[in-house]
Design an enzyme around this catalytic site. Structure first.
Site, PDB file in Angstrom:
ATOM      1  CD  GLU A 169      -8.627   1.395   0.649  1.00  0.00           C
ATOM      2  OE1 GLU A 169      -7.522   0.879   0.366  1.00  0.00           O
ATOM      3  OE2 GLU A 169      -8.834   2.615   0.623  1.00  0.00           O
ATOM      4  CD  GLU A 218      -4.208   5.055   4.788  1.00  0.00           C
ATOM      5  OE1 GLU A 218      -4.390   4.287   3.824  1.00  0.00           O
ATOM      6  OE2 GLU A 218      -4.798   6.147   4.910  1.00  0.00           O
ATOM      7  CD  GLU A 270      -2.983  -0.859   0.133  1.00  0.00           C
ATOM      8  OE1 GLU A 270      -3.341   0.300  -0.173  1.00  0.00           O
ATOM      9  OE2 GLU A 270      -3.435  -1.873  -0.421  1.00  0.00           O
TER      10      GLU A 270
END
Length: 83
Positions: free
Chosen positions: A77, A70, A29
């Site tokens: 996600e 985050e 990521e």
């Protein structure tokens, strides 16, 4: 009830699974790497600006919250991608 690891072995196993998850998150990521770069930069600044432990802690706390948010966002996600 499942017969598995108990006690300290379970905690140590969970710790290493968490580290493995963080490694995957950092390697895959881009946003996590950007947030960690910002974290390091502002952590250093906070250490110079804070006059005592409590001031440094209050300056660093939002940084930890930012990283936590985050990581939660990335986990959500990934779950949505699987579904």
């Amino acid at each position: 009830m499942k017969s598995g690891k108990k006690g300290m072995k379970r905690i140590i196993g969970a710790f290493f699974f968490s580290l493995a998850g963080l490694k995957v998150c950092i390697s895959e990521e881009t946003s996590v790497r950007q947030i960690l770069a910002v974290f390091v930069l502002f952590f250093i600044i906070a250490c110079f600006l804070g006059r005592n432990f409590f001031e440094i802690a209050f300056l660093v706390l939002p940084l930890f919250l930012m990283v936590f948010a985050e990581l939660v966002n990335t986990a959500i996600e990934k779950i949505i991608d699987l579904v």
